[in-house]
Design an enzyme around this catalytic site. Structure first.
Site, PDB file in Angstrom:
ATOM      1  N   ASN A 109       0.902  -1.187   0.314  1.00  0.00           N
ATOM      2  CA  ASN A 109      -0.081   0.039   0.111  1.00  0.00           C
ATOM      3  C   ASN A 109       0.785   1.362  -0.103  1.00  0.00           C
ATOM      4  O   ASN A 109       1.659   1.676   1.036  1.00  0.00           O
ATOM      5  CB  ASN A 109      -0.812  -0.064   1.222  1.00  0.00           C
ATOM      6  CG  ASN A 109      -1.795   1.063   1.387  1.00  0.00           C
ATOM      7  OD1 ASN A 109      -1.920   2.025   0.628  1.00  0.00           O
ATOM      8  ND2 ASN A 109      -2.302   1.551   2.514  1.00  0.00           N
ATOM      9  N   LYS A 152       0.075   4.377  -0.338  1.00  0.00           N
ATOM     10  CA  LYS A 152      -0.603   5.545   0.169  1.00  0.00           C
ATOM     11  C   LYS A 152      -0.235   6.565  -0.654  1.00  0.00           C
ATOM     12  O   LYS A 152      -0.158   6.403  -1.845  1.00  0.00           O
ATOM     13  CB  LYS A 152      -0.312   5.744   1.468  1.00  0.00           C
ATOM     14  CG  LYS A 152      -0.178   4.540   2.484  1.00  0.00           C
ATOM     15  CD  LYS A 152      -0.182   4.940   3.904  1.00  0.00           C
ATOM     16  CE  LYS A 152      -0.151   3.408   4.751  1.00  0.00           C
ATOM     17  NZ  LYS A 152      -0.007   3.831   6.175  1.00  0.00           N
ATOM     18  N   HIS A 208      -9.645   0.791   4.788  1.00  0.00           N
ATOM     19  CA  HIS A 208      -8.221   1.012   5.442  1.00  0.00           C
ATOM     20  C   HIS A 208      -8.687   2.048   6.564  1.00  0.00           C
ATOM     21  O   HIS A 208      -9.384   2.995   6.588  1.00  0.00           O
ATOM     22  CB  HIS A 208      -7.249   1.530   4.462  1.00  0.00           C
ATOM     23  CG  HIS A 208      -5.983   1.892   4.916  1.00  0.00           C
ATOM     24  ND1 HIS A 208      -5.404   2.876   5.959  1.00  0.00           N
ATOM     25  CD2 HIS A 208      -4.819   0.979   4.923  1.00  0.00           C
ATOM     26  CE1 HIS A 208      -4.384   2.655   6.211  1.00  0.00           C
ATOM     27  NE2 HIS A 208      -3.915   1.304   5.808  1.00  0.00           N
ATOM     28  N   GLU A 211      -7.043   4.495   7.517  1.00  0.00           N
ATOM     29  CA  GLU A 211      -6.990   5.929   6.997  1.00  0.00           C
ATOM     30  C   GLU A 211      -8.220   6.340   6.572  1.00  0.00           C
ATOM     31  O   GLU A 211      -8.583   7.638   6.645  1.00  0.00           O
ATOM     32  CB  GLU A 211      -5.690   6.154   6.350  1.00  0.00           C
ATOM     33  CG  GLU A 211      -4.473   6.118   7.285  1.00  0.00           C
ATOM     34  CD  GLU A 211      -3.127   5.638   6.640  1.00  0.00           C
ATOM     35  OE1 GLU A 211      -3.203   5.545   5.275  1.00  0.00           O
ATOM     36  OE2 GLU A 211      -2.410   5.109   7.437  1.00  0.00           O
ATOM     37  N   GLU A 244      -5.481  -5.071  10.845  1.00  0.00           N
ATOM     38  CA  GLU A 244      -4.356  -3.895  10.945  1.00  0.00           C
ATOM     39  C   GLU A 244      -4.673  -3.241  12.141  1.00  0.00           C
ATOM     40  O   GLU A 244      -5.487  -2.343  12.222  1.00  0.00           O
ATOM     41  CB  GLU A 244      -4.423  -3.156   9.672  1.00  0.00           C
ATOM     42  CG  GLU A 244      -4.010  -3.732   8.275  1.00  0.00           C
ATOM     43  CD  GLU A 244      -3.513  -2.617   7.431  1.00  0.00           C
ATOM     44  OE1 GLU A 244      -2.376  -2.929   6.969  1.00  0.00           O
ATOM     45  OE2 GLU A 244      -4.143  -1.790   7.095  1.00  0.00           O
ATOM     46  N   GLY A 275       2.001   2.449  10.587  1.00  0.00           N
ATOM     47  CA  GLY A 275       3.140   3.423  10.634  1.00  0.00           C
ATOM     48  C   GLY A 275       3.951   4.020  11.683  1.00  0.00           C
ATOM     49  O   GLY A 275       4.465   5.030  11.847  1.00  0.00           O
ATOM     50  N   SER A 321       3.294  -1.970  10.340  1.00  0.00           N
ATOM     51  CA  SER A 321       4.994  -1.896  10.583  1.00  0.00           C
ATOM     52  C   SER A 321       5.498  -3.203  10.313  1.00  0.00           C
ATOM     53  O   SER A 321       6.324  -3.667  10.975  1.00  0.00           O
ATOM     54  CB  SER A 321       5.135  -1.374  11.953  1.00  0.00           C
ATOM     55  OG  SER A 321       4.719  -0.112  12.170  1.00  0.00           O
TER      56      SER A 321
HETATM   57  C1  PEP Z   1      -0.907   0.150   6.040  1.00  0.00           C
HETATM   58  O1  PEP Z   1      -1.169   1.316   6.068  1.00  0.00           O
HETATM   59  O2  PEP Z   1      -1.609  -0.513   5.388  1.00  0.00           O
HETATM   60  C2  PEP Z   1       0.363  -0.341   6.727  1.00  0.00           C
HETATM   61  C3  PEP Z   1       0.208  -1.485   7.176  1.00  0.00           C
HETATM   62  O3  PEP Z   1       1.353   0.550   7.082  1.00  0.00           O
HETATM   63  P1  PEP Z   1       2.741   0.369   7.557  1.00  0.00           P
HETATM   64  O4  PEP Z   1       3.330  -0.827   7.230  1.00  0.00           O
HETATM   65  O5  PEP Z   1       3.598   1.406   7.311  1.00  0.00           O
HETATM   66  O6  PEP Z   1       2.447   0.433   9.278  1.00  0.00           O
END
Ligand code: PEP
Length: 242
Positions: free
Chosen positions: A8, A10, A93, A95, A162, A168, A199
Site C-alpha cells: 500500500n 498510500k 483502510h 486511514e 491492521e 506507521g 509496521s
Molecule cells: C498500512 O497502512 O496498510 C500499513 C500497514 O502501513 P505500515 O506498514 O507503514 O505500518
C-alpha cells in the site's frame, strides 16, 4: 489457502519515482508462491500497468466509489480501475475510516460493488489503541467484519487485520496479539486469507509469518523500497515453506 503480500503505497511518489520503483520490483520479484500486489495512487495505475504487464506483480487500488458513474466529483469508479488493469482494491483502510469518516455501511456498499465487478477485495479491519485498552478489540473487529461483509459471498475476499496503533509506527503488534486476533477472525472466516498489516518490515516478517493463520501481509512504508519489499516476500515464502 492463497497467500498474498500487498503493498500500500498510500499518497507517496510522483509518477517517475513510482515508475522506477515499480520497474525495480518487476525485475527482482519473480515468485509465483504468493500473489504480489502493488497499490499505488490512482494517477500512477496506468503507467504501472505497463511496467507490470510482463511481471508476476498485480495491480491494486487503494479505494474506489461504489457507483458506476456520474456526478461524484473526485471519485473513481470500478470500470475506470478495470480499464487500467486493476484486479485488487483495498477497502476500509483505517486511514479511510478515521480521516475520511467511512463507516461500515459505506464500506459494505463498496465491497459489494467491487465483488460484482470481479475485483479481489482486501477488507481492512482493526481496533484503535483506545479500543484495545478498553477491552473492545474483539468486538470492534467482529463488527467491522460482520457489517463490512454483510450479504457478501467470500470468494475473492481477503481480510487484513491492521491494528491502528501499529500502522506507521515502526512497531508491529506482538506475536501473541496477532495470533489471538487472527485465530478469532478465522473462527468466523474459514476460507478467507487473513493478512497482517502494521509496521511489517524485512526484520519482523519471518516471525509474523510463522503464525499459523497469517496468510500474508499488507505493507505500507516498507513497500516503498523495492529491495525491502522483496525481502519481506522472501521471508514470508521461506518461513511458510510455500
Ligand atoms: C498500512 O497502512 O496498510 C500499513 C500497514 O502501513 P505500515 O506498514 O507503514 O505500518
Amino acid at each position: 489457502m492463497k497467500n498474498i503480500v500487498a503493498a500500500n503505497w498510500k499518497m507517496n511518489f510522483d509518477i517517475d519515482k513510482a515508475q522506477s520503483v515499480a520497474q525495480k520490483m518487476a525485475e527482482i520479484i519473480n515468485t509465483k508462491a504468493v500473489d504480489v500486489v502493488v497499490c499505488p495512487p490512482f494517477t500512477h495505475l496506468d503507467r504501472l500497468d505497463e511496467v507490470f504487464s510482463s511481471s508476476v506483480i498485480k495491480l491494486g487500488a487503494q479505494n474506489m466509489h461504489f457507483e458506476e458513474k456520474g456526478a461524484f466529483t473526485g471519485e473513481i469508479s470500478l470500470a475506470m480501475l478495470q480499464s487500467v488493469g486493476c484486479e485488487y482494491v483495498i477497502l476500509g483502510h483505517s486511514e479511510r475510516r478515521h480521516i475520511f469518516y467511512e463507516d461500515d455501511e459505506f464500506i459494505n456498499k463498496k465491497v459489494k460493488s467491487a465483488k460484482k465487478h470481479g475485483f479481489n477485495v482486501i477488507l481492512c479491519v482493526g481496533e484503535t489503541l483506545e479500543e484495545r485498552k478498553n477491552g473492545r478489540a474483539f468486538d470492534v473487529v467482529k463488527t467491522q467484519l460482520q457489517k463490512g461483509l454483510d450479504g457478501v459471498d467470500r470468494q475473492n475476499v481477503i481480510v487484513a487485520y491492521e491494528p491502528v496503533w501499529a500502522i506507521g509506527t515502526g512497531v508491529s503488534a506482538d506475536r501473541d496479539t496477532i495470533e489471538e486476533m487472527h485465530k478469532f477472525i478465522r473462527r468466523s472466516e474459514n476460507d478467507v486469507p487473513i493478512l497482517y498489516g502494521g509496521s511489517v518490515k524485512a526484520k519482523n516478517a519471518a516471525e509474523i509469518a510463522s503464525i499459523d493463520d497469517v496468510n500474508g501481509f499488507l505493507v505500507g512504508s516498507a513497500s516503498l523500497d523495492a529491495d525491502e519489499f522483496k525481502k519481506i516476500i522472501d521471508e514470508f515464502i521461506k518461513t511458510k515453506g510455500v
